[in-house]
Design a protein around this motif. Structure first.
Motif, PDB file in Angstrom:
ATOM      1  N   CYS A 251      -1.041 -10.506  -3.243  1.00 13.66           N
ATOM      2  CA  CYS A 251      -1.482  -9.324  -3.988  1.00 13.66           C
ATOM      3  C   CYS A 251      -0.804  -9.180  -5.353  1.00 13.66           C
ATOM      4  O   CYS A 251      -1.161  -8.289  -6.127  1.00 13.66           O
ATOM      5  N   GLN A 252       0.169 -10.027  -5.650  1.00 11.41           N
ATOM      6  CA  GLN A 252       0.912  -9.910  -6.909  1.00 11.41           C
ATOM      7  C   GLN A 252      -0.027 -10.046  -8.098  1.00 11.41           C
ATOM      8  O   GLN A 252      -0.822 -10.982  -8.181  1.00 11.41           O
TER       9      GLN A 252
ATOM     10  N   ILE B 194      -4.540  -5.464   3.721  1.00  9.23           N
ATOM     11  CA  ILE B 194      -3.130  -5.041   3.767  1.00  9.23           C
ATOM     12  C   ILE B 194      -2.973  -3.821   4.663  1.00  9.23           C
ATOM     13  O   ILE B 194      -2.063  -3.759   5.506  1.00  9.23           O
ATOM     14  N   ASN B 195      -3.857  -2.857   4.530  1.00  5.43           N
ATOM     15  CA  ASN B 195      -3.766  -1.660   5.370  1.00  5.43           C
ATOM     16  C   ASN B 195      -4.008  -2.010   6.843  1.00  5.43           C
ATOM     17  O   ASN B 195      -3.342  -1.480   7.730  1.00  5.43           O
TER      18      ASN B 195
ATOM     19  N   PRO C  35      -3.620   3.613  -3.760  1.00  5.57           N
ATOM     20  CA  PRO C  35      -3.223   2.508  -4.649  1.00  5.57           C
ATOM     21  C   PRO C  35      -2.609   1.365  -3.834  1.00  5.57           C
ATOM     22  O   PRO C  35      -1.838   1.607  -2.893  1.00  5.57           O
ATOM     23  N   LEU C  36      -2.954   0.139  -4.186  1.00  6.41           N
ATOM     24  CA  LEU C  36      -2.431  -1.021  -3.481  1.00  6.41           C
ATOM     25  C   LEU C  36      -0.898  -1.040  -3.455  1.00  6.41           C
ATOM     26  O   LEU C  36      -0.322  -1.334  -2.403  1.00  6.41           O
ATOM     27  N   PRO C  37      -0.200  -0.711  -4.557  1.00  6.42           N
ATOM     28  CA  PRO C  37       1.272  -0.710  -4.484  1.00  6.42           C
ATOM     29  C   PRO C  37       1.805   0.218  -3.385  1.00  6.42           C
ATOM     30  O   PRO C  37       2.795  -0.105  -2.722  1.00  6.42           O
ATOM     31  N   ARG C  38       1.151   1.341  -3.181  1.00  8.07           N
ATOM     32  CA  ARG C  38       1.575   2.259  -2.107  1.00  8.07           C
ATOM     33  C   ARG C  38       1.389   1.596  -0.739  1.00  8.07           C
ATOM     34  O   ARG C  38       2.275   1.667   0.119  1.00  8.07           O
ATOM     35  N   LEU C  39       0.237   0.949  -0.527  1.00  9.93           N
ATOM     36  CA  LEU C  39      -0.019   0.275   0.741  1.00  9.93           C
ATOM     37  C   LEU C  39       1.002  -0.834   0.985  1.00  9.93           C
ATOM     38  O   LEU C  39       1.498  -0.994   2.105  1.00  9.93           O
ATOM     39  N   LEU C  40       1.309  -1.585  -0.062  1.00  6.97           N
ATOM     40  CA  LEU C  40       2.289  -2.669   0.052  1.00  6.97           C
ATOM     41  C   LEU C  40       3.679  -2.126   0.358  1.00  6.97           C
ATOM     42  O   LEU C  40       4.404  -2.689   1.186  1.00  6.97           O
ATOM     43  N   ASP C  41       4.058  -1.034  -0.305  1.00  2.80           N
ATOM     44  CA  ASP C  41       5.360  -0.414  -0.048  1.00  2.80           C
ATOM     45  C   ASP C  41       5.451   0.097   1.388  1.00  2.80           C
ATOM     46  O   ASP C  41       6.467  -0.088   2.067  1.00  2.80           O
TER      47      ASP C  41
END
Length: 168
Positions: free
Chosen positions: A32-33, A57-58, A97-103
């Motif tokens: 995802c980077q 991711i989710n 947001p994808l960053p939130r899901l990744l975190d």
């Protein structure tokens, strides 16, 4: 994309199992980077409208939740899915947001690392699965490694279709 090391720091069974699960998790995040917010929500496969980078991711996050908290610990299932919408975790992912899901996935993974460290590999799950079987922690780790690795292949395909990025 960044390559993550899959070589365990020790050769005992627990270290090998947890290293490979961490490797699969880290690989999912690496896929995802640099992905744009717009592309994280796109579903480029016509026959799979829920197959987005965010959705995968989710899904991985909630799959771990299910196996560790619901099956292994026997907690009440508080997942986002319902009988009417069994894939809801993939559907709602585009709302975040994808960053939130990744975190959230990374934070949860750290908690589960501690959970695993505190139990023997032969420790049986409190909740039965198919056919009344009580799987052990070893099986759960193997299953999650398989599931995450399989979805990493989906992330590879999605990413290449979305922006041409390929990786290991």
């Amino acid at each position: 994309m960044t390559r993550i090391d899959d070589t365990p720091p020790a050769w005992d069974e627990r270290t090998q199992l947890t290293t490979f699960l961490d490797y699969a998790r880290d690989t999912a995040r690496a896929k995802c980077q640099g992905l744009s917010a717009e592309n994280a929500r796109k579903a480029p496969l016509p026959g799979s409208p829920l197959m987005t980078m965010s959705g995968v991711i989710n899904h991985l996050r909630w799959v771990e939740y299910y196996w560790f908290q619901v099956v292994f610990l026997g907690e009440e299932d508080q997942g986002p899915w319902t009988e009417e919408d069994p894939d809801r975790e993939m559907r709602i992912a585009v709302d975040f947001p994808l960053p939130r899901l990744l975190d959230e996935f990374a934070e949860q993974s750290a908690r589960y690392r501690e959970l695993v460290a505190g139990h023997g590999l032969d420790h049986q799950a409190r909740r039965a699965v198919r056919g009344g079987l009580h799987v052990d922690l070893r099986w759960i780790l193997l299953h999650l490694t398989e599931e995450t690795s399989r979805h990493n292949g989906h992330l590879d395909i999605l990413r290449e279709l979305l922006d041409g990025t390929t990786g290991d």
